[in-house]
Every structure is written in structure tokens, then in C-alpha cells.
Design an enzyme around this catalytic site. Structure first.
Site, short mmCIF file in Angstrom:
data_model
loop_
_atom_site.label_atom_id
_atom_site.label_comp_id
_atom_site.label_asym_id
_atom_site.label_seq_id
_atom_site.Cartn_x
_atom_site.Cartn_y
_atom_site.Cartn_z
N CYS A 155 -5.74 -2.18 -7.73
CA CYS A 155 -5.20 -2.36 -6.38
C CYS A 155 -5.40 -1.06 -5.62
O CYS A 155 -6.15 -0.20 -6.07
CB CYS A 155 -3.73 -2.81 -6.42
SG CYS A 155 -2.54 -1.60 -7.03
N ASN A 196 -2.40 1.77 -7.32
CA ASN A 196 -2.03 1.63 -8.73
C ASN A 196 -0.55 1.91 -8.95
O ASN A 196 -0.13 2.47 -9.94
CB ASN A 196 -2.90 2.55 -9.61
CG ASN A 196 -2.77 2.28 -11.11
OD1 ASN A 196 -2.81 3.21 -11.89
ND2 ASN A 196 -2.60 1.04 -11.52
N CYS A 220 1.91 -0.72 -7.48
CA CYS A 220 2.63 -1.99 -7.31
C CYS A 220 1.98 -3.13 -8.09
O CYS A 220 2.47 -3.56 -9.12
CB CYS A 220 2.73 -2.38 -5.82
SG CYS A 220 3.68 -1.24 -4.81
N ARG A 221 0.86 -3.64 -7.58
CA ARG A 221 0.26 -4.85 -8.13
C ARG A 221 -0.47 -4.64 -9.44
O ARG A 221 -0.28 -5.39 -10.40
CB ARG A 221 -0.70 -5.47 -7.09
CG ARG A 221 0.00 -5.93 -5.85
CD ARG A 221 -0.98 -6.28 -4.75
NE ARG A 221 -1.61 -5.06 -4.24
CZ ARG A 221 -2.59 -5.04 -3.36
NH1 ARG A 221 -3.11 -6.18 -2.92
NH2 ARG A 221 -3.08 -3.91 -2.92
N SER A 222 -1.35 -3.65 -9.51
CA SER A 222 -2.17 -3.52 -10.73
C SER A 222 -1.35 -3.10 -11.96
O SER A 222 -1.61 -3.63 -13.04
CB SER A 222 -3.38 -2.61 -10.50
OG SER A 222 -3.01 -1.32 -10.07
N ASP A 238 -0.27 -6.91 -0.85
CA ASP A 238 0.38 -5.65 -1.19
C ASP A 238 1.84 -5.72 -0.76
O ASP A 238 2.14 -5.86 0.43
CB ASP A 238 -0.33 -4.49 -0.48
CG ASP A 238 0.12 -3.13 -0.97
OD1 ASP A 238 1.18 -3.05 -1.63
OD2 ASP A 238 -0.60 -2.16 -0.69
#
Length: 156
Positions: free
Chosen positions: A13, A16, A18-20, A129
Site C-alpha cells: 500500500c 505500509n 494501514c492496509r498492507s 486507504d
């Protein structure tokens, strides 16, 4: 994309945080529950290096914990050239990430590259995001990542 089982995946993301990292943890828990985790390399990275060596966003850590997944020991890092030969598959969370990943792809890249929902579920949906959002937004992306992780697990 190749049909033989994959042995490594890198989730990417923007930062690195939140999402990944959430995808790294959730996908690992899905593979573990399915008895497929042995010998599989799972990691995450960001297209920028703003948060290198930091822990994931506390909201990602908390949503993961609520669902029995511990991502608190992960450290943020930036996508590097060696990732393109180290991993079988590099997964972007949204189209902006995909553009940044493609721009960084070296000539010797061997990794397959794809949008998470497209690779996992055949859907062009992006995982938004949640950084500027609420706890509810983090819960939403958790559910999206879980669904995509279950879809992706058949490739492993």
C-alpha cells in the site's frame, strides 16, 4: 498468472501502516487456518518510505486484534527492487499503488503483479486507504481484506 501454487506474496500500500500490514496478518491467519502456512513467505511494504521501521497504525493493530490477528510486531518498510525477484506475487491495494509498483519494476523482475481484489476474486474493486477515516473504515477494510485473502488462498 501462473496456475502452479505460489510460495510467497508481498502486499503493498502507500505507507505500509494501514492496509498492507493488515493484509499480511490476515492472509497469514487464513493460510494457517487452512493448513497451508508452512513454507509460505508473507510480507508487506509501502510504495513510500515515510514510516520505515515504524509499527503499523494503531487502528490497524486494534482491528486485527479484535479478530484474533496480531500484527503489532510488524515493521514498516519500503518496496525495494529485490522484492521483484524475491516474491512470486506482489499485490497492490489500489490503482495508485499499482502504478507506483509498475514504475519500480526492474527489468529482471520475476514476480507477478496484480490488484488484490482482481487477483483474488476477479473483481476490480480497490481497497481504500482508511488513514484519514474512522474506526469503522478500518473495520470495513478488514472485512474486504479477509474476503480477498480467502479468495487468494486457493492459489497457495
Amino acid at each position: 498468472m501462473k496456475s502452479s501454487p505460489l510460495r510467497s506474496v508481498l502486499f503493498v500500500c502507500l505507507g505500509n501502516i494501514c492496509r498492507s500490514p493488515l493484509a499480511e496478518g490476515v492472509f497469514g491467519s487464513v493460510l494457517k487456518a487452512e493448513g497451508k502456512a508452512a513454507g509460505v513467505l508473507i510480507d508487506s511494504a509501502g510504495t513510500n518510505g515515510y514510516h520505515t521501521d515504524e509499527a503499523p497504525d494503531l487502528r490497524s493493530i486494534k482491528v486485527a486484534q479484535r479478530h484474533g490477528v496480531d500484527i503489532s510486531s510488524q515493521q514498516c518498510r519500503q518496496l525495494g527492487a529485490d522484492d521483484f525477484t524475491r516474491f512470486d506475487l506482489i499485490i497492490g491495494m489500489d490503482r495508485m499503488n499499482m502504478t507506483a509498483i509498475e514504475k519500480r519494476r526492474p527489468a529482471n523482475a520475476t514476480a507477478q503483479i496484480g490488484l488484490f481484489y482482481e487477483v483474488a476474486l476477479g473483481d476490480t474493486k480497490q481497497i481504500p486507504d482508511p488513514y484519514y477515516g474512522t474506526d469503522a473504515d478500518f473495520e470495513t477494510i478488514y472485512r474486504m481484506i479477509l474476503a480477498a485473502s480467502k479468495g487468494l488462498s486457493v492459489r497457495f
